[in-house]
Write a protein that holds these residues in place. Structure first.
Motif, PDB file in Angstrom:
ATOM      1  N   PHE A 242     -37.628 -36.473  48.036  1.00  0.00           N
ATOM      2  CA  PHE A 242     -37.103 -37.790  48.413  1.00  0.00           C
ATOM      3  C   PHE A 242     -37.746 -38.883  47.566  1.00  0.00           C
ATOM      4  CE2 PHE A 242     -38.266 -41.508  51.076  1.00  0.00           C
ATOM      5  CZ  PHE A 242     -37.016 -42.097  51.191  1.00  0.00           C
ATOM      6  N   TYR A 243     -39.075 -38.817  47.398  1.00  0.00           N
ATOM      7  CA  TYR A 243     -39.760 -39.812  46.565  1.00  0.00           C
ATOM      8  C   TYR A 243     -39.216 -39.777  45.136  1.00  0.00           C
ATOM      9  CZ  TYR A 243     -43.228 -40.256  50.315  1.00  0.00           C
ATOM     10  OH  TYR A 243     -43.846 -40.477  51.513  1.00  0.00           O
ATOM     11  N   GLY A 244     -38.952 -38.593  44.629  1.00  0.00           N
ATOM     12  CA  GLY A 244     -38.402 -38.473  43.283  1.00  0.00           C
ATOM     13  C   GLY A 244     -37.000 -39.059  43.181  1.00  0.00           C
ATOM     14  N   LEU A 245     -36.173 -38.802  44.195  1.00  0.00           N
ATOM     15  CA  LEU A 245     -34.823 -39.350  44.212  1.00  0.00           C
ATOM     16  C   LEU A 245     -34.865 -40.880  44.233  1.00  0.00           C
ATOM     17  CD1 LEU A 245     -31.740 -39.190  44.563  1.00  0.00           C
ATOM     18  CD2 LEU A 245     -32.122 -38.863  47.013  1.00  0.00           C
TER      19      LEU A 245
ATOM     20  N   LEU B 205     -32.519 -27.628  37.883  1.00  0.00           N
ATOM     21  CA  LEU B 205     -33.578 -26.860  38.568  1.00  0.00           C
ATOM     22  C   LEU B 205     -34.546 -26.297  37.545  1.00  0.00           C
ATOM     23  CD1 LEU B 205     -34.844 -25.269  41.009  1.00  0.00           C
ATOM     24  CD2 LEU B 205     -33.185 -23.460  40.465  1.00  0.00           C
ATOM     25  N   HIS B 206     -34.021 -25.685  36.496  1.00  0.00           N
ATOM     26  CA  HIS B 206     -34.875 -25.092  35.463  1.00  0.00           C
ATOM     27  C   HIS B 206     -35.658 -26.160  34.704  1.00  0.00           C
ATOM     28  CE1 HIS B 206     -32.251 -21.192  35.226  1.00  0.00           C
ATOM     29  NE2 HIS B 206     -32.961 -21.282  36.333  1.00  0.00           N
ATOM     30  N   GLU B 207     -35.035 -27.310  34.511  1.00  0.00           N
ATOM     31  CA  GLU B 207     -35.738 -28.391  33.813  1.00  0.00           C
ATOM     32  C   GLU B 207     -36.922 -28.879  34.650  1.00  0.00           C
ATOM     33  OE1 GLU B 207     -37.033 -32.324  32.873  1.00  0.00           O
ATOM     34  OE2 GLU B 207     -35.867 -31.863  34.666  1.00  0.00           O
ATOM     35  N   ALA B 208     -36.749 -28.933  35.971  1.00  0.00           N
ATOM     36  CA  ALA B 208     -37.818 -29.417  36.848  1.00  0.00           C
ATOM     37  C   ALA B 208     -38.914 -28.375  37.044  1.00  0.00           C
ATOM     38  CB  ALA B 208     -37.243 -29.815  38.205  1.00  0.00           C
ATOM     39  N   CYS B 209     -38.547 -27.099  37.058  1.00  0.00           N
ATOM     40  CA  CYS B 209     -39.500 -26.008  37.332  1.00  0.00           C
ATOM     41  C   CYS B 209     -39.456 -24.999  36.185  1.00  0.00           C
ATOM     42  CB  CYS B 209     -39.164 -25.327  38.660  1.00  0.00           C
ATOM     43  SG  CYS B 209     -38.938 -26.446  40.051  1.00  0.00           S
ATOM     44  N   PRO B 210     -39.933 -25.371  35.011  1.00  0.00           N
ATOM     45  CA  PRO B 210     -39.726 -24.548  33.811  1.00  0.00           C
ATOM     46  C   PRO B 210     -40.469 -23.222  33.818  1.00  0.00           C
ATOM     47  CG  PRO B 210     -41.221 -26.388  33.337  1.00  0.00           C
ATOM     48  CD  PRO B 210     -40.665 -26.628  34.708  1.00  0.00           C
TER      49      PRO B 210
ATOM     50  N   LYS C 167     -49.081 -29.506  40.294  1.00  0.00           N
ATOM     51  CA  LYS C 167     -47.905 -29.118  39.519  1.00  0.00           C
ATOM     52  C   LYS C 167     -46.680 -29.011  40.418  1.00  0.00           C
ATOM     53  CE  LYS C 167     -50.183 -26.741  35.690  1.00  0.00           C
ATOM     54  NZ  LYS C 167     -50.350 -25.458  34.957  1.00  0.00           N
ATOM     55  N   ILE C 168     -46.852 -28.426  41.598  1.00  0.00           N
ATOM     56  CA  ILE C 168     -45.729 -28.289  42.522  1.00  0.00           C
ATOM     57  C   ILE C 168     -45.261 -29.665  42.989  1.00  0.00           C
ATOM     58  CG2 ILE C 168     -45.071 -27.456  44.824  1.00  0.00           C
ATOM     59  CD1 ILE C 168     -46.839 -25.013  44.292  1.00  0.00           C
ATOM     60  N   TYR C 169     -46.213 -30.564  43.245  1.00  0.00           N
ATOM     61  CA  TYR C 169     -45.852 -31.918  43.660  1.00  0.00           C
ATOM     62  C   TYR C 169     -44.977 -32.584  42.600  1.00  0.00           C
ATOM     63  CZ  TYR C 169     -46.291 -36.689  45.407  1.00  0.00           C
ATOM     64  OH  TYR C 169     -46.007 -37.934  45.883  1.00  0.00           O
ATOM     65  N   LYS C 170     -45.391 -32.470  41.346  1.00  0.00           N
ATOM     66  CA  LYS C 170     -44.623 -33.092  40.261  1.00  0.00           C
ATOM     67  C   LYS C 170     -43.246 -32.454  40.124  1.00  0.00           C
ATOM     68  CE  LYS C 170     -48.682 -34.468  37.568  1.00  0.00           C
ATOM     69  NZ  LYS C 170     -49.488 -34.226  36.333  1.00  0.00           N
ATOM     70  N   GLU C 171     -43.190 -31.134  40.311  1.00  0.00           N
ATOM     71  CA  GLU C 171     -41.910 -30.448  40.157  1.00  0.00           C
ATOM     72  C   GLU C 171     -40.942 -30.822  41.279  1.00  0.00           C
ATOM     73  OE1 GLU C 171     -42.640 -26.273  39.690  1.00  0.00           O
ATOM     74  OE2 GLU C 171     -43.932 -26.591  37.935  1.00  0.00           O
ATOM     75  N   ARG C 172     -41.451 -30.918  42.506  1.00  0.00           N
ATOM     76  CA  ARG C 172     -40.583 -31.312  43.612  1.00  0.00           C
ATOM     77  C   ARG C 172     -40.102 -32.752  43.441  1.00  0.00           C
ATOM     78  NH1 ARG C 172     -43.716 -28.374  48.737  1.00  0.00           N
ATOM     79  NH2 ARG C 172     -43.234 -26.245  48.036  1.00  0.00           N
ATOM     80  N   SER C 173     -40.992 -33.598  42.957  1.00  0.00           N
ATOM     81  CA  SER C 173     -40.583 -34.973  42.678  1.00  0.00           C
ATOM     82  C   SER C 173     -39.498 -34.993  41.606  1.00  0.00           C
ATOM     83  CB  SER C 173     -41.794 -35.795  42.226  1.00  0.00           C
ATOM     84  OG  SER C 173     -41.424 -37.111  41.909  1.00  0.00           O
ATOM     85  N   ARG C 174     -39.659 -34.141  40.607  1.00  0.00           N
ATOM     86  CA  ARG C 174     -38.668 -34.085  39.521  1.00  0.00           C
ATOM     87  C   ARG C 174     -37.321 -33.567  40.032  1.00  0.00           C
ATOM     88  NH1 ARG C 174     -38.115 -36.843  34.848  1.00  0.00           N
ATOM     89  NH2 ARG C 174     -36.405 -35.862  33.686  1.00  0.00           N
ATOM     90  N   LEU C 175     -37.353 -32.620  40.969  1.00  0.00           N
ATOM     91  CA  LEU C 175     -36.109 -32.121  41.548  1.00  0.00           C
ATOM     92  C   LEU C 175     -35.309 -33.275  42.152  1.00  0.00           C
ATOM     93  CD1 LEU C 175     -37.371 -28.849  43.296  1.00  0.00           C
ATOM     94  CD2 LEU C 175     -35.710 -28.967  41.415  1.00  0.00           C
ATOM     95  N   GLY C 176     -36.012 -34.157  42.876  1.00  0.00           N
ATOM     96  CA  GLY C 176     -35.339 -35.313  43.451  1.00  0.00           C
ATOM     97  C   GLY C 176     -34.861 -36.283  42.393  1.00  0.00           C
ATOM     98  N   TYR C 177     -35.731 -36.526  41.401  1.00  0.00           N
ATOM     99  CA  TYR C 177     -35.384 -37.459  40.316  1.00  0.00           C
ATOM    100  C   TYR C 177     -34.116 -37.003  39.596  1.00  0.00           C
ATOM    101  CZ  TYR C 177     -36.198 -40.782  36.519  1.00  0.00           C
ATOM    102  OH  TYR C 177     -36.071 -41.817  35.617  1.00  0.00           O
ATOM    103  N   ASN C 178     -34.025 -35.701  39.351  1.00  0.00           N
ATOM    104  CA  ASN C 178     -32.879 -35.173  38.616  1.00  0.00           C
ATOM    105  C   ASN C 178     -31.558 -35.345  39.361  1.00  0.00           C
ATOM    106  OD1 ASN C 178     -34.578 -34.428  36.587  1.00  0.00           O
ATOM    107  ND2 ASN C 178     -34.472 -32.223  36.958  1.00  0.00           N
ATOM    108  N   LEU C 179     -31.628 -35.556  40.674  1.00  0.00           N
ATOM    109  CA  LEU C 179     -30.422 -35.726  41.474  1.00  0.00           C
ATOM    110  C   LEU C 179     -29.937 -37.181  41.517  1.00  0.00           C
ATOM    111  CD1 LEU C 179     -31.438 -33.348  44.367  1.00  0.00           C
ATOM    112  CD2 LEU C 179     -29.273 -33.173  43.119  1.00  0.00           C
ATOM    113  N   SER C 180     -30.775 -38.104  41.026  1.00  0.00           N
ATOM    114  CA  SER C 180     -30.461 -39.522  41.203  1.00  0.00           C
ATOM    115  C   SER C 180     -29.155 -39.927  40.511  1.00  0.00           C
ATOM    116  CB  SER C 180     -31.625 -40.395  40.705  1.00  0.00           C
ATOM    117  OG  SER C 180     -31.900 -40.167  39.338  1.00  0.00           O
TER     118      SER C 180
END
Length: 615
Positions: A356-359, A573-578, A316-329
């Protein structure tokens, strides 16, 4: 994270449910529980490097024999040192009886840490000194077994002075420096009272229901009484993480889900979260219960756990950190004017890698859509060379920054030290086209900005990019923390310093003295906890204005390459880590009143030039 901040502590709790002979027969070793404790602690080693400790309680021990043992270490490798010492005792026993490990009864009788209940702790020193004396577990001893208590946890309290007053204790110098000392005294106070009332059927849940409501802070704590009652409890807001697992052989609790899964080889759904305000209690006869000990309040689980602290091996943390990067793209693409051809993406090692992978994925999704749209626009008029060039386009990624083995600066002269700090990171030469490529690097967060300015930006500039963009997977860190992270000095935060600089530039810095005077009045009326006055500092500026000033502050003098900064928004941030909406570092919305008192005290310390913690 380029700017090191103190990590969370880690808790490990194990209650064996069968006899030692059972583990000898089933797993081939009578020390199965100790082996699991070692693994459970090592798998949380990221949470503590200043010290470690283990306590063990033996059940059904004959009167006159020791039943509670504890060992602590502040060595360079504290976990290894703790278990080395435990192993030394085993080796000594083998000298007298080489076959002793095949005799469960003898092992329990002669080896100090062959207890059915084990508590392990990993310490990052947010308070007190970094020596063994401050390492958990703490213990209280008594001739009556039920009045012995061992306690360890991941927490900070902001009302320790009040706690000592409430139970009528004048704390010594050591106690004043330790949150755990205050918590231990309070729980012990009610433990003794409970034992006086019902010594044969002590209700630990009742003890906790009296003690825990008094604690202002975030906490995940484990304990055991000398009579063999083990327990783990969590704060009402769920600020600090807490997980547990139960099967026929064992009851386990820890600060991280992934540590339990790896140590015991179990699935994600088998490891449960201990809900806010609840306690897991195991009686001395093995009965297990989950008790609500305080009313649960609005969930404010720490978002920094997901951004940085917890291991990224949790799915879950892996997906959330990836999402944090994705949301910044989208922000990054806007900043580079969608020019992926002349942009290189990289990250600040090592914990920003998943973001970084998410971005990169976000940018790649954009590029794929561009390819589809362009190819479709050609209709039937497709040129093979043109098609080949189009489908071969990709997001350019490189490992630009390399973190060297931790360098220790032996030079104390400021100028020389600054020169040495520049070399904490190294670069991969030949990766950037000089004066053509924009370099985008992502970091977990920007706390002080010191390492960025003194090391990373200077290092990246050697590659002569056209432009440098630093991306933070977290929002601007504006406010101190008082629930487990050692971030309590307001003047350390580059976001605060940026706001102060803007006040000075606009001739509004008189506001700082006004707010200081307001704090003085709040203290006089015992109201310092009622409002966060520092919010007024930031209210005058937009996020973009502060971000632009931060970019200026982290740009080394005489650097001609433009440097920009992009921050995560609170909303993304909240969207990535609800499930982890605790965002007081960024918003100043503290879950307890003690947080307001800490931020105001930190502001007063800043105004008075005091380099001390805010609590």
């Amino acid at each position: 994270m380029s700017d090191a901040i103190k990590h969370e502590c880690g808790l490990a709790f194990i209650r064996l449910r069968k006899s030692f002979a059972h583990y000898q027969q089933k797993y081939g070793t009578v020390m199965w529980g100790l082996n699991k404790m070692y693994l459970l602690m090592e798998k949380q080693h990221n949470r503590g490097q200043d010290g470690a400790g283990v306590a063990a309680v033996k059940l059904n021990v004959e009167p006159g024999y020791p039943f509670l043992s504890r060992i602590r270490s502040s060595a360079n490798q504290p976990i290894a040192d703790v278990f080395r010492q435990i192993g030394e005792e085993y080796k000594e026993l083998q000298k007298f009886n080489p076959d002793i490990s095949n005799h469960a009864g003898l092992m329990k009788g002669h080896m100090s840490f062959m207890g059915e209940i084990l508590i392990g702790h990993l310490r990052y020193g947010t308070q007190g000194k970094n020596n063994a004396e401050f390492c958990h577990p703490f213990i209280k001893r008594h001739t009556i077994p039920a009045r012995n208590l061992a306690l360890a946890g991941n927490f900070n309290l902001v009302n320790t002075e009040e706690l000592f007053e409430q139970i009528g204790i004048n704390p010594g110098e050591f106690q004043r420096q330790s949150d755990l000392a205050a918590m231990l005294e309070v729980i012990y106070h009610y433990l003794v009272k409970e034992d006086e009332v019902s010594p044969q059927t002590m209700d630990v849940a009742n003890v906790l229901r009296q003690a825990v409501p008094l604690f202002d802070g975030g906490f995940h704590v484990g304990g055991v009484t000398g009579s063999g009652v083990g327990f783990v409890f969590r704060d009402a807001h769920g600020i600090r993480p807490s997980y547990y697992y139960i099967d026929d052989d064992v009851v386990v609790a820890a600060s991280e889900r992934a540590a339990i899964r790896t140590t015991f080889n179990v699935g994600e759904n088998e490891v449960k979260e201990l809900m806010p305000g609840h306690a897991l209690i195991v009686s001395n006869d093995g009965e297990i219960s989950i008790e609500q000990i305080v009313d649960s309040k609005e969930r404010k689980a720490c978002s920094f756990e997901r951004i940085y602290f917890s291991r990224g091996s949790d799915e879950k943390i892996y997906k959330e950190r990836s999402r944090l990067g994705y949301n910044l793209s989208k922000q990054v693409l806007d900043a580079i004017n969608y020019d992926l051809k002349n942009t290189i993406f990289s990250f600040i090692p090592n914990t920003a890698e998943v973001a970084f992978y998410g971005l990169v994925k976000g940018c790649d999704d954009y590029l794929k859509q561009i390819k589809i749209d362009r190819i479709l626009s050609w209709g039937n008029d497709i040129d093979p060379e043109k098609l080949k060039e189009m489908v071969s386009r990709q997001v350019r990624i490189e490992k630009i920054a390399i973190k060297d083995v931790k360098m220790r600066t032996f030079i104390t002269e400021d100028v020389s030290r600054s020169e040495m700090v520049q070399h904490v990171y190294d670069i991969t030469y030949g990766t950037v086209r000089k004066n053509e490529d924009t370099l985008v690097v992502i970091d977990d967060s920007i706390v002080r900005g010191t390492t960025l300015k003194e090391s990373i930006i200077r290092m990246l500039a050697r590659l002569n990019p056209k432009r440098i963009i630093v991306v933070s997977s977290s929002p601007q860190i504006r406010y101190p923390d008082c629930y487990g992270i050692d971030m309590s000095k307001l003047g350390d935060f580059i976001a605060f310093n940026a706001a102060v600089e803007l006040l000075k530039e606009r001739g509004q810095d008189g506001l700082l003295q006004e707010l200081y005077n307001e704090c003085v009045e709040l203290i006089k009326n015992d109201q310092l906890h009622t409002v966060n006055v520092v919010k007024k500092v930031y209210k005058l500026f937009t996020n973009e204005e502060i971000t632009q000033k931060i970019a200026q502050l982290i740009t080394p003098a005489n650097l001609t390459i433009p440097v920009d900064v992009i921050y995560q928004t609170i909303e993304s941030l909240h969207e990535a880590c609800p499930s982890n909406l605790g965002d007081w570092y960024f918003t100043g919305n503290y879950p307890t009143e003690g947080g307001n008192r800490v931020v105001n005290k930190a502001f007063m310390n800043y105004m008075e030039g005091k380099n001390t913690r805010g609590y």
